[in-house]
Design a protein around this motif. Structure first.
Motif, PDB file in Angstrom:
ATOM      1  N   THR A 109      17.959  20.298  84.042  1.00  0.00           N
ATOM      2  CA  THR A 109      17.052  21.164  83.308  1.00  0.00           C
ATOM      3  C   THR A 109      17.823  21.826  82.177  1.00  0.00           C
ATOM      4  OG1 THR A 109      15.804  21.617  85.333  1.00  0.00           O
ATOM      5  CG2 THR A 109      15.470  23.109  83.478  1.00  0.00           C
ATOM      6  N   LEU A 110      17.332  21.665  80.968  1.00  0.00           N
ATOM      7  CA  LEU A 110      17.912  22.329  79.806  1.00  0.00           C
ATOM      8  C   LEU A 110      16.975  23.474  79.452  1.00  0.00           C
ATOM      9  CD1 LEU A 110      18.768  19.170  77.676  1.00  0.00           C
ATOM     10  CD2 LEU A 110      20.189  20.334  79.355  1.00  0.00           C
ATOM     11  N   SER A 111      17.353  24.671  79.832  1.00  0.00           N
ATOM     12  CA  SER A 111      16.517  25.846  79.626  1.00  0.00           C
ATOM     13  C   SER A 111      16.779  26.414  78.240  1.00  0.00           C
ATOM     14  CB  SER A 111      16.826  26.893  80.701  1.00  0.00           C
ATOM     15  OG  SER A 111      16.113  28.078  80.453  1.00  0.00           O
ATOM     16  N   MET A 112      15.745  26.398  77.403  1.00  0.00           N
ATOM     17  CA  MET A 112      15.875  26.889  76.041  1.00  0.00           C
ATOM     18  C   MET A 112      15.620  28.386  75.955  1.00  0.00           C
ATOM     19  SD  MET A 112      16.738  24.205  74.449  1.00  0.00           S
ATOM     20  CE  MET A 112      16.570  24.599  72.728  1.00  0.00           C
ATOM     21  N   PHE A 113      14.713  28.868  76.800  1.00  0.00           N
ATOM     22  CA  PHE A 113      14.334  30.281  76.784  1.00  0.00           C
ATOM     23  C   PHE A 113      13.836  30.600  78.177  1.00  0.00           C
ATOM     24  CE2 PHE A 113      11.870  34.027  75.514  1.00  0.00           C
ATOM     25  CZ  PHE A 113      12.690  34.581  74.548  1.00  0.00           C
ATOM     26  N   SER A 114      14.252  31.708  78.709  1.00  0.00           N
ATOM     27  CA  SER A 114      13.804  32.074  80.051  1.00  0.00           C
ATOM     28  C   SER A 114      13.152  33.443  79.995  1.00  0.00           C
ATOM     29  CB  SER A 114      14.988  32.056  81.020  1.00  0.00           C
ATOM     30  OG  SER A 114      16.000  32.919  80.562  1.00  0.00           O
ATOM     31  N   PHE A 119      10.799  27.674  78.756  1.00  0.00           N
ATOM     32  CA  PHE A 119      10.498  26.332  78.285  1.00  0.00           C
ATOM     33  C   PHE A 119      11.805  25.592  78.057  1.00  0.00           C
ATOM     34  CE2 PHE A 119      11.128  28.510  74.296  1.00  0.00           C
ATOM     35  CZ  PHE A 119      11.676  27.568  73.450  1.00  0.00           C
ATOM     36  N   GLY A 120      11.712  24.270  78.005  1.00  0.00           N
ATOM     37  CA  GLY A 120      12.895  23.461  77.787  1.00  0.00           C
ATOM     38  C   GLY A 120      12.626  22.002  78.079  1.00  0.00           C
ATOM     39  N   VAL A 121      13.668  21.315  78.506  1.00  0.00           N
ATOM     40  CA  VAL A 121      13.604  19.881  78.753  1.00  0.00           C
ATOM     41  C   VAL A 121      14.058  19.615  80.179  1.00  0.00           C
ATOM     42  CG1 VAL A 121      14.501  17.633  78.025  1.00  0.00           C
ATOM     43  CG2 VAL A 121      14.052  19.394  76.320  1.00  0.00           C
ATOM     44  N   TRP A 122      13.369  18.698  80.832  1.00  0.00           N
ATOM     45  CA  TRP A 122      13.694  18.307  82.197  1.00  0.00           C
ATOM     46  C   TRP A 122      13.975  16.810  82.198  1.00  0.00           C
ATOM     47  CZ3 TRP A 122      11.383  14.885  85.634  1.00  0.00           C
ATOM     48  CH2 TRP A 122      11.784  14.991  86.961  1.00  0.00           C
ATOM     49  N   TYR A 146       9.209  17.504  78.410  1.00  0.00           N
ATOM     50  CA  TYR A 146       9.221  18.867  77.901  1.00  0.00           C
ATOM     51  C   TYR A 146       8.409  19.727  78.864  1.00  0.00           C
ATOM     52  CZ  TYR A 146       8.077  22.860  74.916  1.00  0.00           C
ATOM     53  OH  TYR A 146       7.924  24.118  74.416  1.00  0.00           O
ATOM     54  N   TYR A 147       8.963  20.871  79.227  1.00  0.00           N
ATOM     55  CA  TYR A 147       8.200  21.794  80.068  1.00  0.00           C
ATOM     56  C   TYR A 147       8.021  23.105  79.330  1.00  0.00           C
ATOM     57  CZ  TYR A 147      12.429  24.406  81.371  1.00  0.00           C
ATOM     58  OH  TYR A 147      13.556  25.172  81.344  1.00  0.00           O
ATOM     59  N   ASP A 148       6.915  23.757  79.613  1.00  0.00           N
ATOM     60  CA  ASP A 148       6.601  25.018  78.956  1.00  0.00           C
ATOM     61  C   ASP A 148       5.606  25.766  79.834  1.00  0.00           C
ATOM     62  OD1 ASP A 148       5.630  27.052  77.156  1.00  0.00           O
ATOM     63  OD2 ASP A 148       6.303  25.792  75.488  1.00  0.00           O
ATOM     64  N   GLU A 149       5.843  27.041  79.995  1.00  0.00           N
ATOM     65  CA  GLU A 149       4.933  27.894  80.757  1.00  0.00           C
ATOM     66  C   GLU A 149       3.515  27.854  80.181  1.00  0.00           C
ATOM     67  OE1 GLU A 149       4.196  30.955  83.733  1.00  0.00           O
ATOM     68  OE2 GLU A 149       5.840  29.558  83.464  1.00  0.00           O
ATOM     69  N   ASP A 150       3.396  27.653  78.871  1.00  0.00           N
ATOM     70  CA  ASP A 150       2.080  27.639  78.221  1.00  0.00           C
ATOM     71  C   ASP A 150       1.197  26.488  78.689  1.00  0.00           C
ATOM     72  OD1 ASP A 150       2.651  29.913  76.837  1.00  0.00           O
ATOM     73  OD2 ASP A 150       2.997  28.924  74.913  1.00  0.00           O
TER      74      ASP A 150
END
Length: 173
Positions: A109-114, A119-122, A146-150
């Motif tokens: 998991t590459l977490s861009m913002f927590s 969001f980030g990349v899995w 790509y993952y994102d809470e939105d």
């Protein structure tokens, strides 16, 4: 300690305290902060979708996953900053994630913002049979999402925004 060192340390401590007090006491409109955070998030999304070679990123994530010991794996978190993360593969460093998490199952998991807006990349290792995270809704390449809470709240809006950013940045090149 010499007197000059004491004076310098005292001056630094007073300046730091002044900055902290100013940050919490000055009346700064929260809309400015919100706009800055939105700009920061949008820039990171553009980096993911428009400036990253997804195949190279997937390969780098799989290399990182393969470095983990087989069998009794433990999750490993790499904090990425100015002075850390230099041992990570170049495509991961170029993305400039906040942290890199290599999980027990080999996923990365590459977490861009927590925090309030993760969001980030899995990425999954070669031959992965497990489930991807529920938020990982946008496929970049096979095995990289790509993952994102939105995606929980407004998936169609987010996809439209991402498509518009990709198109706008493609036209700018």
């Amino acid at each position: 300690m010499r007197k000059s060192n004491t004076v310098v340390l005292t001056a630094v401590a007073v300046a730091f305290a002044g900055i902290v007090v100013a940050a919490f006491c000055l009346p700064v409109p929260t809309s400015w902060l919100f706009r800055f955070l939105q700009w920061h998030i949008e820039g990171k999304r553009v980096r993911i979708f428009c400036e990253t070679d997804h195949e190279a990123l997937l390969k780098a994530c799989r290399e990182l996953s393969a470095q983990m010991p087989k069998g009794g794996r433990e999750a490993h978190v790499y904090e990425v900053g100015v002075f850390s993360g230099r041992s990570l593969p170049r495509p991961i460093r170029a993305l400039r994630p906040r942290e890199v998490i290599v999980n027990e199952d080999g996923t990365v998991t590459l977490s861009m913002f927590s925090g309030w807006h993760p969001f980030g990349v899995w990425a999954s290792p070669e031959g992965y049979e497990g489930q991807r995270p529920q938020e990982a809704q946008r496929k970049l390449v096979e095995g990289l999402w790509y993952y994102d809470e939105d995606y929980r709240w407004a998936p169609d809006q987010l996809d439209k925004w991402i498509d518009a950013q990709i198109e706008r940045n493609r036209a700018a090149r």
